[in-house]
Motif scaffolding. Structure first.
Motif, PDB file in Angstrom:
ATOM      1  N   LEU A  15      54.213 -43.633  22.850  1.00  0.00           N
ATOM      2  CA  LEU A  15      53.025 -44.421  23.193  1.00  0.00           C
ATOM      3  C   LEU A  15      53.021 -44.798  24.676  1.00  0.00           C
ATOM      4  CD1 LEU A  15      52.856 -46.716  20.046  1.00  0.00           C
ATOM      5  CD2 LEU A  15      51.060 -45.154  20.780  1.00  0.00           C
ATOM      6  N   LEU A  16      54.188 -45.096  25.172  1.00  0.00           N
ATOM      7  CA  LEU A  16      54.308 -45.470  26.585  1.00  0.00           C
ATOM      8  C   LEU A  16      53.906 -44.290  27.480  1.00  0.00           C
ATOM      9  CD1 LEU A  16      55.190 -48.170  27.730  1.00  0.00           C
ATOM     10  CD2 LEU A  16      57.489 -47.288  27.974  1.00  0.00           C
ATOM     11  N   ALA A  17      54.399 -43.110  27.133  1.00  0.00           N
ATOM     12  CA  ALA A  17      54.061 -41.914  27.908  1.00  0.00           C
ATOM     13  C   ALA A  17      52.553 -41.659  27.838  1.00  0.00           C
ATOM     14  CB  ALA A  17      54.827 -40.711  27.358  1.00  0.00           C
ATOM     15  N   PHE A  18      52.010 -41.802  26.625  1.00  0.00           N
ATOM     16  CA  PHE A  18      50.576 -41.592  26.443  1.00  0.00           C
ATOM     17  C   PHE A  18      49.775 -42.614  27.263  1.00  0.00           C
ATOM     18  CE2 PHE A  18      46.708 -42.628  23.911  1.00  0.00           C
ATOM     19  CZ  PHE A  18      46.019 -41.446  24.127  1.00  0.00           C
ATOM     20  N   ALA A  19      50.226 -43.861  27.247  1.00  0.00           N
ATOM     21  CA  ALA A  19      49.525 -44.925  27.967  1.00  0.00           C
ATOM     22  C   ALA A  19      49.525 -44.659  29.469  1.00  0.00           C
ATOM     23  CB  ALA A  19      50.171 -46.278  27.667  1.00  0.00           C
ATOM     24  N   PHE A  20      50.665 -44.184  30.003  1.00  0.00           N
ATOM     25  CA  PHE A  20      50.739 -43.902  31.439  1.00  0.00           C
ATOM     26  C   PHE A  20      49.803 -42.747  31.809  1.00  0.00           C
ATOM     27  CE2 PHE A  20      55.029 -46.061  31.565  1.00  0.00           C
ATOM     28  CZ  PHE A  20      54.565 -47.099  32.342  1.00  0.00           C
ATOM     29  N   TYR A  21      49.843 -41.704  30.981  1.00  0.00           N
ATOM     30  CA  TYR A  21      48.977 -40.555  31.242  1.00  0.00           C
ATOM     31  C   TYR A  21      47.502 -40.975  31.193  1.00  0.00           C
ATOM     32  CZ  TYR A  21      46.311 -36.355  30.392  1.00  0.00           C
ATOM     33  OH  TYR A  21      45.366 -35.379  30.469  1.00  0.00           O
ATOM     34  N   TYR A  22      47.168 -41.726  30.159  1.00  0.00           N
ATOM     35  CA  TYR A  22      45.783 -42.159  29.947  1.00  0.00           C
ATOM     36  C   TYR A  22      45.326 -43.044  31.113  1.00  0.00           C
ATOM     37  CZ  TYR A  22      41.765 -43.571  27.066  1.00  0.00           C
ATOM     38  OH  TYR A  22      40.494 -43.780  26.565  1.00  0.00           O
ATOM     39  N   SER A  23      46.192 -43.954  31.545  1.00  0.00           N
ATOM     40  CA  SER A  23      45.836 -44.859  32.642  1.00  0.00           C
ATOM     41  C   SER A  23      45.638 -44.071  33.932  1.00  0.00           C
ATOM     42  CB  SER A  23      46.930 -45.905  32.866  1.00  0.00           C
ATOM     43  OG  SER A  23      47.189 -46.572  31.686  1.00  0.00           O
ATOM     44  N   TYR A  24      46.534 -43.091  34.155  1.00  0.00           N
ATOM     45  CA  TYR A  24      46.429 -42.277  35.365  1.00  0.00           C
ATOM     46  C   TYR A  24      45.085 -41.536  35.385  1.00  0.00           C
ATOM     47  CZ  TYR A  24      47.126 -38.409  38.562  1.00  0.00           C
ATOM     48  OH  TYR A  24      46.946 -37.494  39.572  1.00  0.00           O
ATOM     49  N   GLU A  25      44.735 -40.933  34.243  1.00  0.00           N
ATOM     50  CA  GLU A  25      43.466 -40.197  34.150  1.00  0.00           C
ATOM     51  C   GLU A  25      42.283 -41.150  34.333  1.00  0.00           C
ATOM     52  OE1 GLU A  25      42.501 -36.836  33.308  1.00  0.00           O
ATOM     53  OE2 GLU A  25      44.514 -36.371  34.011  1.00  0.00           O
ATOM     54  N   SER A  26      42.396 -42.357  33.778  1.00  0.00           N
ATOM     55  CA  SER A  26      41.298 -43.335  33.861  1.00  0.00           C
ATOM     56  C   SER A  26      41.075 -43.770  35.303  1.00  0.00           C
ATOM     57  CB  SER A  26      41.616 -44.571  33.026  1.00  0.00           C
ATOM     58  OG  SER A  26      41.918 -44.205  31.725  1.00  0.00           O
ATOM     59  N   LEU A  27      42.179 -43.849  36.043  1.00  0.00           N
ATOM     60  CA  LEU A  27      42.060 -44.312  37.435  1.00  0.00           C
ATOM     61  C   LEU A  27      41.327 -43.301  38.322  1.00  0.00           C
ATOM     62  CD1 LEU A  27      45.522 -46.035  37.898  1.00  0.00           C
ATOM     63  CD2 LEU A  27      43.283 -47.128  38.071  1.00  0.00           C
ATOM     64  N   GLN A  28      41.187 -42.076  37.832  1.00  0.00           N
ATOM     65  CA  GLN A  28      40.423 -41.069  38.586  1.00  0.00           C
ATOM     66  C   GLN A  28      38.921 -41.302  38.424  1.00  0.00           C
ATOM     67  OE1 GLN A  28      42.671 -39.093  40.235  1.00  0.00           O
ATOM     68  NE2 GLN A  28      44.164 -40.253  39.029  1.00  0.00           N
ATOM     69  N   LEU A  29      38.554 -42.128  37.467  1.00  0.00           N
ATOM     70  CA  LEU A  29      37.129 -42.387  37.197  1.00  0.00           C
ATOM     71  C   LEU A  29      36.690 -43.633  37.978  1.00  0.00           C
ATOM     72  CD1 LEU A  29      37.432 -41.955  33.324  1.00  0.00           C
ATOM     73  CD2 LEU A  29      36.175 -40.414  34.820  1.00  0.00           C
ATOM     74  N   PRO A  30      35.376 -43.756  38.234  1.00  0.00           N
ATOM     75  CA  PRO A  30      34.930 -44.958  38.958  1.00  0.00           C
ATOM     76  C   PRO A  30      35.170 -46.230  38.141  1.00  0.00           C
ATOM     77  CG  PRO A  30      33.058 -43.578  38.274  1.00  0.00           C
ATOM     78  CD  PRO A  30      34.283 -42.815  37.968  1.00  0.00           C
ATOM     79  N   LEU A  31      35.831 -47.206  38.763  1.00  0.00           N
ATOM     80  CA  LEU A  31      36.153 -48.441  38.037  1.00  0.00           C
ATOM     81  C   LEU A  31      35.009 -49.445  38.091  1.00  0.00           C
ATOM     82  CD1 LEU A  31      39.874 -49.084  39.013  1.00  0.00           C
ATOM     83  CD2 LEU A  31      38.983 -48.052  36.941  1.00  0.00           C
ATOM     84  N   TRP A  32      34.274 -49.445  39.171  1.00  0.00           N
ATOM     85  CA  TRP A  32      33.196 -50.426  39.316  1.00  0.00           C
ATOM     86  C   TRP A  32      31.991 -49.754  39.986  1.00  0.00           C
ATOM     87  CZ3 TRP A  32      33.567 -54.944  36.860  1.00  0.00           C
ATOM     88  CH2 TRP A  32      32.565 -55.904  37.086  1.00  0.00           C
ATOM     89  N   THR A  33      30.791 -50.100  39.577  1.00  0.00           N
ATOM     90  CA  THR A  33      29.580 -49.566  40.215  1.00  0.00           C
ATOM     91  C   THR A  33      28.726 -50.752  40.677  1.00  0.00           C
ATOM     92  OG1 THR A  33      28.298 -49.565  38.175  1.00  0.00           O
ATOM     93  CG2 THR A  33      29.581 -47.586  38.623  1.00  0.00           C
ATOM     94  N   ASP A  34      27.589 -50.433  41.270  1.00  0.00           N
ATOM     95  CA  ASP A  34      26.703 -51.506  41.762  1.00  0.00           C
ATOM     96  C   ASP A  34      26.213 -52.397  40.626  1.00  0.00           C
ATOM     97  OD1 ASP A  34      27.013 -50.394  44.186  1.00  0.00           O
ATOM     98  OD2 ASP A  34      25.140 -49.239  44.144  1.00  0.00           O
ATOM     99  N   VAL A  35      26.117 -51.807  39.424  1.00  0.00           N
ATOM    100  CA  VAL A  35      25.544 -52.573  38.314  1.00  0.00           C
ATOM    101  C   VAL A  35      26.596 -53.134  37.361  1.00  0.00           C
ATOM    102  CG1 VAL A  35      23.267 -51.523  38.319  1.00  0.00           C
ATOM    103  CG2 VAL A  35      25.129 -50.407  37.093  1.00  0.00           C
ATOM    104  N   GLY A  36      27.856 -52.980  37.681  1.00  0.00           N
ATOM    105  CA  GLY A  36      28.891 -53.553  36.815  1.00  0.00           C
ATOM    106  C   GLY A  36      30.045 -52.602  36.614  1.00  0.00           C
ATOM    107  N   PRO A  37      30.806 -52.756  35.503  1.00  0.00           N
ATOM    108  CA  PRO A  37      31.991 -51.918  35.274  1.00  0.00           C
ATOM    109  C   PRO A  37      31.627 -50.437  35.206  1.00  0.00           C
ATOM    110  CG  PRO A  37      31.860 -53.701  33.676  1.00  0.00           C
ATOM    111  CD  PRO A  37      30.568 -53.707  34.412  1.00  0.00           C
ATOM    112  N   GLY A  38      32.462 -49.614  35.813  1.00  0.00           N
ATOM    113  CA  GLY A  38      32.224 -48.179  35.806  1.00  0.00           C
ATOM    114  C   GLY A  38      32.834 -47.508  34.585  1.00  0.00           C
TER     115      GLY A  38
END
Lengths: 152, 506
Positions: A15-38
């Motif tokens: 689960l830890l390995a999966f969580a790190f991978y998932y978080s890394y992939e998520s960080l490639q996506l926009p976290l915040w936009t002009d209208v709120g959370p990305g």
């Protein structure tokens, strides 16, 4: 048989390995936009939370003795693995052989290989099951099942 | 139109020959499959969902609801005759039901179970009919922050009471949410975790997860056990309880009905907790609590009534708020969305034929269950003789072909396979399955409502905490999260008080 505590430790590591991978992939996506959370905001948060919970599971179980949480019953895992392999083959072959032939093959392998049923019983039962699925899905529900290289 | 007028309208929908047949089919299938150990109502509803796709939503939901409460009765057969609950809500029925069977009173136990299911099921539907309209009226004023808070509370409730370990249940729920984020973000249109696969743009279909976790993984665990039940033979001529036995059970019927329904309404609590709680209350209320566990007839009537009333209760948040309270209800919510309906407070107003048709069908279904079950219970009991070598592979194929038939997608079969692997290990290591499916269904809606709420508040998260409805819902969510901590503190305090009292006495 492995102890539940040990099983939990293994699960926590995966689960830890999966969580790190998932978080890394998520960080490639926009976290915040002009209208709120990305698009990446909630996935990143979930990934980090999972890492924290997995770490808690790991720490809680790493110090436990084998007998503390009882046994995780993996005594007959080979049977489950064989059936899972059958499911894997089913999914792999469905496109090539077509759904009906794959059902027939899966039923034959399952009844003969896993359950050790005698073939005079296993073969007609497998054929009848494939026929039943044909009648239910193709005839009654009008759902076209995948057709394979043999045209069925 | 008033409630009775709407109910009459509902009966005109439910009594059409097609819907009547679907109701009958639902309760019979539910009873038969509920009687098979190792396949619970969630798996059954998931497995049979493809049969309803593309058909009339009202008839489809009538059948699924029939499977849901029929399955609850079916579970009592295995509990009483082989001491193995068909699903977790029937665990308490084993305690006295199996003892009655060992004393040669299996038929009476099954008879009282059918009657209790009928009484409690009917009381539950009355409750559903009375509570649902005002609750839906109240919920019409809900905005995105309230919906987000409500969904989070529902998810947390299922997680808090869903398994042996809250930590594992939280992990399961979080894993479900992470699967729910796969696909195109509805607010921004950005694809997430799709790896250029067009199949993943629409997200992971919840049905693939449900089939994998509740269907295939269940078979994987059962096939390992080489399940060969020893069935107690019943004297079927004794099926009908005597007047004296019915009189003794009257209190149990009512307590089971009321507690079962009220617990069923609470998101997350469900039929299992309802049956455990009712059994405990019945034991407390009894003049001979020490005999419970030795084959007391009220010990069968109360939990059996409770689990049936709880199914009607579980439909209250599902149909009025669009919030499923259990794994099975989550699958039914997914089904509603697949039928093109929007579950929530406006469902009753926009689709009255659907809501009232389903409610009326539940009255009919309960009567059908009683009529069918009393004379046909010996026939249903024969289901227990179906060998697992035949049942197991058929269930697996049904899950795979069923998922394929929904989108004609072979890719979905790979998802079933992956969830089967995950489900197998989850079962072995005591990670509960319902939070995964519930999170998968609720996740996209939660995200959309959260983002909309934050748009309204210009990014201020206080919108979730300082509004009159959202605030208390968030407080309950936090309470669910902190419950294990509070409980251990209370236990410690009680323990030290007890020790102090002993010291005083000494």
């Amino acid at each position: 048989m492995i102890s539940m505590a040990k099983g939990n430790v293994y699960a926590a590591v995966v689960l830890l390995a999966f969580a790190f991978y998932y978080s890394y992939e998520s960080l490639q996506l926009p976290l915040w936009t002009d209208v709120g959370p990305g698009a990446g905001a909630l996935p990143t948060l979930s990934g980090i939370l999972l890492a924290v919970l997995a770490l808690a599971l790991l720490l809680r179980n790493a110090r436990k003795s084998s007998s503390e949480e009882g046994e995780a019953d993996f005594a007959h895992w080979r049977v489950a693995l064989t059936v899972l392999f059958g499911v894997f083959l089913f999914v792999l072959l469905a496109k090539t052989l077509g759904m009906l032939l794959t059902i027939l093959l899966f039923m034959v392998l399952y009844t003969l290989g896993v359950e050790r049923i005698r073939w005079p019983v296993a073969l007609p039962f497998s054929a009848a099951t494939a026929g039943m699925f044909y009648l239910i899905f193709e005839v009654w529900l009008d759902v076209p099942l995948a057709i394979g290289v043999f045209g069925i | 139109m008033d409630v009775l007028g709407m109910l009459a309208f509902g009966f005109s929908v439910a009594l059409t020959p097609t819907n009547l047949l679907l109701c009958l089919l639902g309760v019979v299938i539910g009873t038969v499959i509920g009687a098979l150990p190792g396949l619970g109502p969630a798996g059954t509803v998931a497995m049979l969902l493809p049969f309803t796709f593309g058909r009339d939503p009202t008839g489809s939901m009538i059948m699924l609801a029939g499977i849901y409460y029929g399955g609850m009765y079916g579970g009592s057969l295995t509990s009483i005759l082989i001491n193995t609950p068909g699903e977790s809500a029937s665990v308490m029925t084993c305690v006295d039901g199996y003892q009655m069977a060992r004393q040669g009173r299996a038929a009476v136990a099954l008879g009282i179970s059918a009657i209790a299911s009928f009484v409690a099921g009917t009381v539950g539907v009355v409750g559903l009919m009375v509570i649902a309209p005002p609750l839906a009226g109240f919920a019409v004023s809900f905005g995105p922050p309230e919906y987000f808070a409500l969904m989070l509370m529902g998810l947390m409730a299922v997680t808090a009471v869903g398994g042996k370990s809250m930590l594992k249940a939280l992990i399961a729920g979080l894993f479900g949410l992470m699967m729910a984020w796969v696909g195109t973000d509805k607010m921004t249109g950005v694809p997430r975790f799709t790896y250029s696969q067009p199949f993943l743009l629409d997200g992971i279909p919840f049905i693939a997860a449900a089939m994998g976790i509740f269907g295939v993984a269940e078979v994987l665990v059962n096939v390992e056990r080489k399940f060969k039940p020893e069935i107690i033979q019943a004297r079927w001529r004794d099926l009908y309880p005597s007047l004296q036995e019915l009189k003794v059970c009257t209190g149990a019927f009512w307590r089971g009905s009321i507690i079962g329904f009220l617990i069923g309404v609470l998101p997350g609590a469900g039929a299992t907790i309802a049956s455990f709680l009712t059994y405990a209350v019945e034991k407390k209320a009894s003049k001979y609590p020490e005999k419970f566990g030795t084959g007391v007839i009220e010990g069968v009537a109360a939990p059996e009534g409770a689990n049936n009333a709880a199914t009607a209760g579980a439909l209250v948040p599902l149909l009025t708020l669009g919030i499923p309270g259990s794994g099975t209800a989550a699958i039914m919510l997914g089904a509603l969305m697949m039928y093109g309906l929007k579950p929530g407070p406006l469902l009753m107003e926009k689709n009255p034929e659907f809501f009232w048709g389903v409610v009326a069908s539940m009255y009919i279904g309960n009567v059908l269950l009683l009529i069918i079950n009393l004379p046909l219970v010996p026939l249903f009991a024969k289901v227990l003789n179906v060998p697992y070598w035949a049942l197991g592979p058929v269930v697996i194929v049904m899950c795979l072909v069923g998922v394929y038939s929904l989108n004609n997608s072979l890719f979905d079969l790979w998802l079933v396979f992956l969830f089967s692997v995950a489900g197998y290990f989850m079962k072995k290591l005591d990670f509960p399955g319902p939070p995964v499916v519930l999170a998968l269904v609720l996740g996209p809606m939660m995200e959309t409502n959260m983002k909309r709420a934050l748009q309204i508040s210009h990014g201020d998260v206080g919108i979730f905490f300082f509004r009159p409805i959202a605030g208390p819902l968030m407080a309950i969510t936090v309470a669910f999260l902190l419950w294990p901590l509070i409980r251990s503190m209370l236990q410690r305090r009680r323990g030290s008080e007890l020790a102090a009292t002993r010291l005083d006495h000494a």
